[in-house]
Write a protein that holds these residues in place. Structure first.
Motif, PDB file in Angstrom:
ATOM      1  N   ALA A  28      11.065   8.004  -2.871  1.00  0.00           N
ATOM      2  CA  ALA A  28       9.937   6.985  -3.259  1.00  0.00           C
ATOM      3  C   ALA A  28      10.618   5.921  -3.350  1.00  0.00           C
ATOM      4  O   ALA A  28      12.109   5.501  -3.519  1.00  0.00           O
ATOM      5  CB  ALA A  28       9.606   7.669  -4.708  1.00  0.00           C
ATOM      6  N   TYR A  49       0.960   7.951   0.613  1.00  0.00           N
ATOM      7  CA  TYR A  49       0.813   7.866  -0.809  1.00  0.00           C
ATOM      8  C   TYR A  49      -0.517   7.374  -1.295  1.00  0.00           C
ATOM      9  O   TYR A  49      -1.387   6.874  -0.388  1.00  0.00           O
ATOM     10  CB  TYR A  49       1.778   7.260  -1.518  1.00  0.00           C
ATOM     11  CG  TYR A  49       1.708   5.549  -1.179  1.00  0.00           C
ATOM     12  CD1 TYR A  49       1.390   4.969  -2.217  1.00  0.00           C
ATOM     13  CD2 TYR A  49       2.153   5.163   0.057  1.00  0.00           C
ATOM     14  CE1 TYR A  49       1.279   3.456  -2.029  1.00  0.00           C
ATOM     15  CE2 TYR A  49       2.062   3.861   0.151  1.00  0.00           C
ATOM     16  CZ  TYR A  49       1.650   2.968  -0.815  1.00  0.00           C
ATOM     17  OH  TYR A  49       1.250   1.554  -0.691  1.00  0.00           O
ATOM     18  N   LEU A  56       5.612   6.742  -1.297  1.00  0.00           N
ATOM     19  CA  LEU A  56       6.172   7.939  -0.798  1.00  0.00           C
ATOM     20  C   LEU A  56       6.546   7.932   0.528  1.00  0.00           C
ATOM     21  O   LEU A  56       5.832   7.750   1.377  1.00  0.00           O
ATOM     22  CB  LEU A  56       5.433   9.046  -1.311  1.00  0.00           C
ATOM     23  CG  LEU A  56       5.064   9.289  -2.774  1.00  0.00           C
ATOM     24  CD1 LEU A  56       4.138  10.590  -3.130  1.00  0.00           C
ATOM     25  CD2 LEU A  56       6.244   9.373  -3.654  1.00  0.00           C
TER      26      LEU A  56
END
Length: 247
Positions: A28, A49, A56
């Motif tokens: 992340a 994400y 992500l």
């Protein structure tokens, strides 16, 4: 723990460290700059994400891929390609294609194509890496797809359809362009039944990384050089085609 990536330097952990559950979640953080995105694709990584999450990064195992010669065209699709009323263009309406892909779909009130993602891929398009295929019915955009082209690989991001088979027609034209220019593979990221029905198949992540090593210049380097596409995708001002051009 999931690694947190600072904005600098541009560097990812080895994809072998990606989680098994959820499959492929690697890290992340970082940023959605062209350098981050292009480095990610060269390593077999992509962002995915929602608005309420940090960036992500994913590298699933297995990976779904479509090899141009494996495209499966049903009789009904072949008939539509031959006789349909669609007009197909390349890179003529990139932002509009991204927006259409981001529109909410039945049963999916939200989208993973966030405003930040939209801006990031438009930036890649301006640099010559992100490409789109558009399908028109008259003057209305009714289908298409977009992704990132590096070397001999097209990394597919999303597709949409507002008319029967419109997104499939876009895929047929993308595959034909790759076949003409010796493009090698379309990365489909994660398994879907829809893509499997069109001839895409799951391959091991290690095999996928092997294709990257073979198809891209210095694919596992984090340096500043990224390979532009070396198969010719028609340009917007000279690419208008009708599906009747195919037999």
């Amino acid at each position: 723990m999931l690694p947190w990536l600072p904005e600098r330097p541009v560097s990812f952990p080895p994809v072998s460290q990606a989680l098994r559950d959820p499959d492929g979640l690697l890290a992340a953080g970082g940023a959605l700059t062209p350098q981050w995105l292009l480095t990610a694709y060269q390593h077999g990584i992509f962002p995915w994400y929602s608005d309420d999450q940090p960036i992500l990064w994913w590298s699933p195992d297995p990976r779904m891929a479509l090899f141009p010669d494996s495209l499966r065209i049903s009789r009904s699709l072949a008939k539509r390609v031959r006789n349909g009323d669609f007009r197909v263009t390349f890179n003529r309406a990139f932002a509009e294609t991204v927006d259409a892909c981001a529109a909410p779909r039945p049963g999916q009130p939200s989208t993973w194509i966030t405003r930040e993602m939209r801006h990031a891929y438009i930036d890649l398009h301006r640099l010559g890496y992100a490409r789109s295929v558009e399908v028109w019915l008259g003057e209305r955009l009714v289908g298409g797809l977009y992704g990132v082209a590096l070397g001999r690989i097209f990394f597919g991001e999303s597709m949409f359809s507002q008319a029967t088979d419109a997104s499939k027609v876009a895929l047929v034209h993308l595959v034909r362009a790759m076949q003409r220019g010796n493009g090698w593979m379309i990365d489909c990221q994660m398994h879907t039944r829809h893509l499997a029905s069109l001839g895409a198949r799951d391959i091991a992540r290690a095999e996928f990384i092997g294709y990257l090593e073979e198809c891209l210049a210095n694919p596992l380097s984090t340096g500043g050089d990224h390979p532009l596409p070396d198969w010719p995708m028609p340009e917007a001002d000279s690419c208008a085609e009708t599906t009747s051009a195919f037999t």
